[in-house]
Scaffold this active site. Structure first.
Site, short mmCIF file in Angstrom:
data_model
loop_
_atom_site.label_atom_id
_atom_site.label_comp_id
_atom_site.label_asym_id
_atom_site.label_seq_id
_atom_site.Cartn_x
_atom_site.Cartn_y
_atom_site.Cartn_z
N GLU A 280 0.88 -1.17 0.00
CA GLU A 280 0.00 0.00 0.00
C GLU A 280 0.91 1.21 0.00
OE1 GLU A 280 -1.55 3.36 1.29
OE2 GLU A 280 -1.57 2.19 3.16
N CYS B 1 -1.94 8.40 4.14
CA CYS B 1 -2.04 8.04 2.73
C CYS B 1 -3.41 8.42 2.18
CB CYS B 1 -1.83 6.54 2.55
SG CYS B 1 -0.26 5.94 3.19
#
Length: 543
Positions: free
Chosen positions: A293, A327
């Site tokens: 990720e 993020c």
């Protein structure tokens, strides 16, 4: 041996404590912050269950008070990565053969320890080491890590129960083995929960792990390791090393027993990993599992039917909680001209009301960015926006690193939807606003979808249900986590499994059983009770 099928009921998400004035949790956390600041910790690596000290020390300092020394960590080298791999492989057989209920109960005990005895420690190390306020620490280093541990046990038990059907005179069964070799977990600074989940999710499946945390998260990483050891994790199952990223990669990716990498971090690093693994593919026993990720350039798309208060709140929280170092943080916003003035006013008023400073003052909404390198990078984006004819600073823009790495929450307004700060990941408290013509909503959706190589999170805010449906369909590939009438942050384990595609990663959805399948190698076993004794089939007989 006694046998039984053991169930793990669906967990309930760990309740978030308020830390309001007068609450016992607030008093305990304040006391723990004071205790930790009064000491200088010495933080060893943990390899094969042993504390490893090298004498090559790196400093651990609060980003909001870089003149204070929290501790020193022992830096490792290639030899320590080799030792960690050796310790992991030595522990592998016993760990893989341990019954699931005994593996699971180690992690369930760790979850209970974090939720109770070690809650102040987990939150305080995260607050001081990573500059999170009390609420941001609570939802991360207490609640989310507890949820990961409890839900993953439940999910894995469900996976183990998934079995094939059997025909007459046979029995089919599926067993779920760990991968053949060791797993490398490379974890980021911004979420203690992610740092805990990446090694433990693989280990829970019976794998052994080499864990390399970000240097700026070591202070809370060692607290996680302390809890796991107290919970009964056997020596060598997870090995914590503080070597440089290139050193870890050089050793691990060339090793025959490398079985997979569980990564959260930058897109560039992940792509380099993938390339290196590909170049070494003939070395490995099996094809390694690559789970990552990475970055995001997350959007909020407001429609003319939206409530300006909802839009502004989603932006203020989504862009500036934890200084935008998520993020998933809102980084680009598309607002219709008809409500632009109202949204601007609310953004300016909101940011001007935000207090910024040390984590020990619980009235501060904003704290420091993680380190000087990050500070300098974010400041360069802000200065670039000030100099550009396409952009202007609506509010914020002040930067000061004299005491800590403080950057005032900043909103940039642009007339160019492809300007630099609309396209590039900044990873700081900077939001860029583009105002579009109300009649050009369809064209704006094309902009949202095509501006960034990332596809992690995004949000549409609208009261018109037809608009919500159109946006949900049109932006299907633009975000792995898509929010309607909410900010694009705050995914909860078991509720919003997290991950994105395109340049944002492999979308293996941490917080769901999908991620756990990646750390398992299935084997199908067929047993025939009445085996045939003649090769000939009936169709071969003459009429």
């Amino acid at each position: 041996m006694h046998h039984g099928t053991f169930g793990y009921p669906h967990p309930i998400n760990e309740p978030v404590l308020s830390y309001a004035p007068g609450t016992p949790e607030r008093s305990r956390l304040k006391a723990e912050l004071a205790r930790l600041k009064s000491e200088v910790a010495e933080v060893p690596m943990v390899i094969g269950g042993k504390n490893v000290e090298t004498g090559r020390l790196g400093d651990l300092r609060p980003p909001h008070e870089h003149g204070h020394l929290l501790g020193r960590y022992h830096q490792g080298g290639a030899e320590h990565v080799e030792q960690a791999i050796g310790a992991a492989l030595k522990a592998k057989a016993d760990w893989a053969n341990l019954s699931f209920e005994n593996r699971a109960n180690i992690f369930l005990r760790a979850a209970d320890l974090i939720a109770s005895k070690y809650r102040p420690l987990m939150n305080a190390t995260t607050m001081l080491g990573q500059s999170k306020n009390a609420f941001q620490a609570e939802i991360d280093s207490a609640c989310e890590i507890v949820d990961f541990l409890r839900f993953n046990v439940h999910f894995l038990a469900d996976i183990y129960r998934e079995q094939p059907i059997s025909g007459p005179q046979m029995h089919n069964r599926m067993e779920y083995r760990p991968l053949e070799g060791f797993v490398l977990a490379v974890t980021p600074f911004n979420f203690t929960a992610i740092a805990g989940n990446l090694p433990t999710s693989a280990a829970m499946c019976g794998n052994v792990v080499v864990w390399k945390p970000a240097n700026t998260q070591i202070y809370s990483a060692q607290a996680i390791m302390h809890v796991l050891r107290e919970a009964g994790l056997p020596d060598g199952v997870i090995n914590l090393v503080y070597a440089s990223g290139p050193t870890v990669g050089e050793v691990c990716f060339r090793h025959r027993d490398f079985a997979g990498v569980h990564f959260t971090g930058s897109t560039g690093v992940f792509q380099t990993m993938w390339k290196t693994i590909g170049e070494n593919i003939a070395r490995y026993r099996s094809y390694p599992r690559i789970v990552g990720e990475t970055g995001g350039k997350d959007f909020v798309l407001a429609h003319a039917s939206a409530d300006p208060d909802v839009v502004a709140t989603a932006l203020l929280r989504g862009a500036f909680e934890y200084q935008g170092q998520k993020c998933s943080a809102a980084s680009r916003a598309y607002v219709p001209a008809s409500m632009a003035s109202a949204v601007r006013d609310r953004l300016v008023a909101g940011i001007e009301s935000m207090k910024m400073g040390t984590v020990e003052d619980f009235s501060n909404f904003v704290n420091a960015v993680i380190d000087e390198k990050s500070f300098d990078s974010i400041q360069a984006y802000i200065e670039g926006a000030k100099a550009s004819p396409d952009t202007s600073i609506l509010v914020g823009g002040q930067c000061d690193k004299s005491v800590g790495y403080f950057i005032r929450p900043t909103v940039i307004e642009t007339v160019n939807p492809k300007s630099t700060t609309m396209c590039e990941e900044i990873f700081g408290p900077v939001l860029t606003l583009f105002v579009y013509d109300d009649a050009k909503f369809e064209e704006t959706m094309d902009l949202v979808d095509g501006t960034s190589p990332y596809a992690l999170t995004g949000a549409v805010i609208a009261q018109d249900r037809a608009v919500v449906e159109r946006a949900t369909r049109r932006l299907a590939d633009a975000a792995g986590n898509f929010y309607i009438n909410d900010k694009p942050t705050g995914a909860v384990v078991g509720q919003q499994p997290f991950g994105g595609a395109r340049g944002s990663g492999t979308n293996d959805k941490a917080g769901s059983r999908l991620n756990l399948y990646r750390w398992l190698s299935a084997r199908t076993i067929k047993e025939t009770f009445v085996p045939p004794t003649d090769y000939r089939y009936p169709f071969l007989q003459e009429p």
